[in-house]
Design an enzyme around this catalytic site. Sequence first.
Site, mmCIF file in Angstrom:
data_model
loop_
_atom_site.group_PDB
_atom_site.id
_atom_site.type_symbol
_atom_site.label_atom_id
_atom_site.label_comp_id
_atom_site.label_asym_id
_atom_site.label_seq_id
_atom_site.Cartn_x
_atom_site.Cartn_y
_atom_site.Cartn_z
ATOM 1 N N ASP A 22 -12.836 -5.427 -6.019
ATOM 2 C CA ASP A 22 -13.057 -5.697 -4.604
ATOM 3 C C ASP A 22 -13.960 -6.926 -4.474
ATOM 4 O OD1 ASP A 22 -13.220 -4.660 -1.629
ATOM 5 O OD2 ASP A 22 -15.278 -5.091 -2.256
ATOM 6 N N GLU A 54 -7.644 -2.248 6.611
ATOM 7 C CA GLU A 54 -6.804 -3.200 7.340
ATOM 8 C C GLU A 54 -5.901 -3.998 6.391
ATOM 9 O OE1 GLU A 54 -10.684 -2.989 9.808
ATOM 10 O OE2 GLU A 54 -10.024 -2.628 7.761
ATOM 11 N N LYS A 123 -3.145 10.759 -6.829
ATOM 12 C CA LYS A 123 -2.515 10.065 -5.703
ATOM 13 C C LYS A 123 -2.913 8.594 -5.611
ATOM 14 C CE LYS A 123 -3.443 12.965 -2.222
ATOM 15 N NZ LYS A 123 -3.280 13.656 -0.928
#
Length: 351
Positions: A22, A54, A123
């Site tokens: 990130d 987003e 997941k």
Amino acid sequence: DPQQTEPATASKRKLRRFIVIDEVVDKLYGSKVRKYFEENNVQHKILALPTTEETKSMDLVLNILHEVQSFSLDRRTEPIIAIGGGVCLDIVGLAASLYRRRTPYIRVPTTLLSYVDASVGAKNGVNFLQCKNKLGGYTPPVASFLDRSFLQSIPRRHISNGLGEILKMALMKHKGLFDLLKNHGKYLLDTKFQSCNGFAHHGDAALQTTRIAIETMLEELAPNLWEDDLDRLVDFGHLISPELEMRVLPSLMHGEAVNIDMAFMTYVAHARGLLAAEDKEQILQCMRGLELPVWHSGCSWALIQRALRERLKHSGGQLRMPLPTGLGVADIFNDTSEETLERAYKLWVKD
């Protein structure tokens, strides 16, 4: 284990790693990560990306895969490494699962939420058509590396956000974990889950809290990794929150939306006669102590109805509603009437 490290060190081929980090984490820790790979003589490519709700899309997945292809990654021996919060881990997990059908990947969570939630289980996914995690799959990482020192640099609100998912497991499965949060919540917020010397009266609350939260999560997930059984206690707080979170982006973080859902469901449990008034108040008091929101103006009755209709569609025609029946005990219900839900909603709004 020397037997495991020997093949890697004996190989004439240079070790290579592809890392997705990130961009905020890269600013804080990127130099340390680069130094680590350089000192260990590892050829590496570090891709820093903005990983937020987003930007959590297939576009970002394809961006990663273009870079992976350029790096010429060997999917058998060179796992992709994801360093970041839950969104980063989800995106990289999906990219790895798609590249040559399945490329191994490693999760390194850097937020409390991802430490106790996204790092556990199989997941992965991205948002699609304004729906949360509408595209995704089940591909577990080959490893998750947990290091609480990352948490010291995240804002207090992010600590509170992660505490929402820890509280979920406490309410569903573990009274002792609930007591830890109730008694040490402010301390955990103040110290950002760092194990500090000189705070003996708190014990090592940070280690105990994270360990119990992860162990209880694994107890639930391990026997049902692919969600073949749709009756899941870990869905508590996740019936209404996906709709709410996407509707009010970016005003609510994931754990905050989950907590608002849990607060409403606590009222539902009380309205059904499952939860004593004293226990309901204890739960709400604990939530406030963890600096979590217990209500949001965006969570209208219409939104709740819409979210529960979606729930029915995707859970085999039954609500499968996890509800607390005490502190640290819960069950799943399919027979909550709309009248009970509306009565609980009116009381929740009034309070």
